[in-house]
Design an enzyme around this catalytic site. Structure first.
Site, PDB file in Angstrom:
ATOM      1  N   ASP A  10      -4.390  -4.101 -11.200  1.00 26.03           N
ATOM      2  CA  ASP A  10      -2.846  -3.845 -10.806  1.00 26.03           C
ATOM      3  C   ASP A  10      -2.487  -5.157 -10.287  1.00 26.03           C
ATOM      4  O   ASP A  10      -1.238  -5.768 -10.293  1.00 26.03           O
ATOM      5  CB  ASP A  10      -2.707  -2.664 -10.016  1.00 26.03           C
ATOM      6  CG  ASP A  10      -3.483  -2.504  -8.707  1.00 26.03           C
ATOM      7  OD1 ASP A  10      -4.146  -3.068  -8.434  1.00 26.03           O
ATOM      8  OD2 ASP A  10      -3.020  -1.625  -8.051  1.00 26.03           O
ATOM      9  N   LEU A  51      -9.026   8.217  -3.307  1.00 30.59           N
ATOM     10  CA  LEU A  51      -8.243   9.084  -3.934  1.00 30.59           C
ATOM     11  C   LEU A  51      -6.586   8.827  -3.371  1.00 30.59           C
ATOM     12  O   LEU A  51      -5.902   9.992  -3.824  1.00 30.59           O
ATOM     13  CB  LEU A  51      -8.852  10.754  -3.805  1.00 30.59           C
ATOM     14  CG  LEU A  51      -9.882  10.906  -4.509  1.00 30.59           C
ATOM     15  CD1 LEU A  51     -10.361  12.265  -4.222  1.00 30.59           C
ATOM     16  CD2 LEU A  51     -10.137  10.652  -5.928  1.00 30.59           C
ATOM     17  N   SER A 107      -3.700   7.581   1.580  1.00 31.55           N
ATOM     18  CA  SER A 107      -2.567   6.967   2.163  1.00 31.55           C
ATOM     19  C   SER A 107      -1.416   6.724   1.397  1.00 31.55           C
ATOM     20  O   SER A 107      -0.258   6.857   1.698  1.00 31.55           O
ATOM     21  CB  SER A 107      -2.897   5.479   2.859  1.00 31.55           C
ATOM     22  OG  SER A 107      -3.855   4.999   1.772  1.00 31.55           O
ATOM     23  N   ASP A 150      -1.455   3.001  -6.766  1.00 29.32           N
ATOM     24  CA  ASP A 150      -1.775   4.205  -6.307  1.00 29.32           C
ATOM     25  C   ASP A 150      -0.475   5.203  -5.948  1.00 29.32           C
ATOM     26  O   ASP A 150      -0.086   6.190  -6.016  1.00 29.32           O
ATOM     27  CB  ASP A 150      -2.288   4.049  -4.851  1.00 29.32           C
ATOM     28  CG  ASP A 150      -3.826   3.351  -4.821  1.00 29.32           C
ATOM     29  OD1 ASP A 150      -4.046   3.396  -6.215  1.00 29.32           O
ATOM     30  OD2 ASP A 150      -4.266   2.933  -4.027  1.00 29.32           O
TER      31      ASP A 150
HETATM   32  C1  GLA Z   1      -7.020   0.583  -4.463  1.00 26.44           C
HETATM   33  C2  GLA Z   1      -5.823  -0.214  -4.279  1.00 26.44           C
HETATM   34  C3  GLA Z   1      -4.844  -0.348  -5.753  1.00 26.44           C
HETATM   35  C4  GLA Z   1      -6.187  -0.860  -6.686  1.00 26.44           C
HETATM   36  C5  GLA Z   1      -7.404  -0.236  -6.785  1.00 26.44           C
HETATM   37  C6  GLA Z   1      -8.304  -0.757  -7.581  1.00 26.44           C
HETATM   38  O1  GLA Z   1      -7.016   1.892  -4.832  1.00 26.44           O
HETATM   39  O2  GLA Z   1      -4.800   0.465  -3.472  1.00 26.44           O
HETATM   40  O3  GLA Z   1      -3.892  -0.915  -5.594  1.00 26.44           O
HETATM   41  O4  GLA Z   1      -6.097  -2.162  -6.491  1.00 26.44           O
HETATM   42  O5  GLA Z   1      -7.827  -0.151  -5.340  1.00 26.44           O
HETATM   43  O6  GLA Z   1      -8.151  -0.751  -8.839  1.00 26.44           O
END
Ligand code: GLA
Length: 383
Positions: A36, A123, A126, A170
């Site tokens: 991402d 998961l 936050s 997320d």
């Molecule tokens: C965490 C980060 C996301 C992403 C994942 C790995 O969840 O918050 O932004 O980088 O790790 O894919």
């Protein structure tokens, strides 16, 4: 507690005011890890674990936030600049700080919070907290942001206020998820496509019980290593500000100039982008064998090239392989612990969960939490 009536009574009893109630889900990522922030592709789904927020205005200029999970109340002055203190209240407070920075005047309010997204398990508890608070506060002040904009503001809470260098995945899925679907997100322009998860497929989430934190050093190190590889490619052919723009051929040409670890990290990110796009196509066609193959390859790459896994997560994936009903398994989320995602034929899901839990407990002496989840809607108002 997902029942808004129970939540309403709790808020009413504490603050003597009827709340508007909102919900935002956690997420599981089916494929596309550490892509991402490289402006690549991810394919998460929102899950049926969520955070609820109740909000009501106050006239005394205070922001009072109560967490039912922590059984703790924090009081702030709405007129004073918010400061992070490495406490759960940083997330709601960060929302106030970012909105204030956007030019909104935030009056006093009472906020009650409760959630069942397992904390520190990868998961996105936050993100759910940020998104639900953002929705609650903006709606109280009469502002309505489109889901992608709301997600970006929540990512800024994390990046600028909390101090975690995460990408957009997320917050985006928590704000924009759709029931029974995964979401293929292009993290460059935030365009997305919903991919149906077949009704006979369950999302079985297996918690290694190894805590993960993206504020930790490993996430940052991996990100820096992959970005160093990108800078080398960009120095040769330009137009590669992010690994999203790089190819495996670039690595063949210039990989020898990279630190060996950087080369491996980049190989994971570049190949993961290809797998993620391919996985969405497979899901659309209902080709679950191909989905499973891509997930297996993604786990291998995450574990061996990105070195983002751990002994327990590798074992959780390995132990699942011959259990009836498995379609695909891999470590999900930021890495170094947390949960694996197992796509499992629904009819086999309960037995699958039991066998996997038993095998893991026998190997590690820890009983893992295993949840049979379903893809859910993104954040919205409940009442
Ligand atoms: C965490 C980060 C996301 C992403 C994942 C790995 O969840 O918050 O932004 O980088 O790790 O894919």
């Amino acid at each position: 507690m997902h029942d808004p009536a129970v939540f309403r009574s709790m808020h009413l009893a504490r603050f003597n005011a009827a709340p508007a109630i909102f919900v935002a889900p956690g997420r599981v990522n089916l494929i596309g890890e550490h892509t991402d922030y490289a402006e690549g592709f991810v394919m998460p789904a929102a899950i049926d674990f969520a955070t609820l927020a109740g909000i009501s205005p106050r006239s005394d200029g205070k922001i009072v936030i109560y967490s039912e999970n922590y059984a703790e109340e924090k009081v702030f002055d709405a007129a004073a600049p918010a400061v992070a203190s490495k406490h759960w209240s940083d997330y709601p407070l960060g929302v106030v700080a970012i909105l204030t920075g956007e030019g909104h005047k935030i009056p006093g309010f009472s906020l009650s919070l409760w959630g069942d997204v397992p904390l520190g398990s990868g998961l996105s508890s936050s993100a759910a907290l940020e998104v639900v608070t953002m929705l609650a506060v903006t709606s109280m002040i009469g502002v309505s942001y489109p889901g992608p904009v709301l997600a970006r503001l929540c990512q800024r809470v994390e990046n600028e206020f909390v101090g975690a260098n995460c990408g957009i995945m997320d917050q985006f899925i928590s704000a924009n998820g759709a029931k029974d679907h995964a979401l293929l997100l292009d993290c460059r322009d935030l365009s997305f496509k919903l991919a149906p998860i077949p009704p006979n497929v369950a999302l079985v989430i297996a918690n290694t019980m190894v805590k993960h934190s993206i504020a930790g050093g490993d996430y940052r190190t991996r990100r820096a290593e992959s970005e160093a590889a990108c800078a080398i490619i960009n120095s040769h052919r330009g137009g590669v500000p992010f690994l999203r723009d790089a190819t495996l051929e670039d690595l063949e040409k210039w990989g020898h100039e990279m630190e060996p670890k950087s080369l491996l990290r980049a190989r994971h990110v570049i190949s993961e982008n290809l797998r993620t796009v391919a996985c969405e196509k497979a899901l659309e066609k209902g080709d679950m064998a191909e989905v499973g193959r891509l997930m297996a390859e993604a786990h291998r790459s995450y574990s061996q090239d990105f070195e983002g896994s751990c002994v327990e997560a590798d074992a959780m994936v390995a132990l699942a392989q011959d259990i009836p009903g498995l379609i695909g398994a891999r470590l999900t989320g930021g890495g170094f612990g947390g949960c694996t995602i197992n796509l499992v034929e629904q009819s086999h899901a309960p037995a699958f969960a039991e066998t996997l839990g038993g095998r893991y407990a026998a190997q590690f002496g820890i009983v893992p939490q295993i949840h049979i989840c379903h893809a859910s809607d993104g954040a919205h108002r409940l009442e």
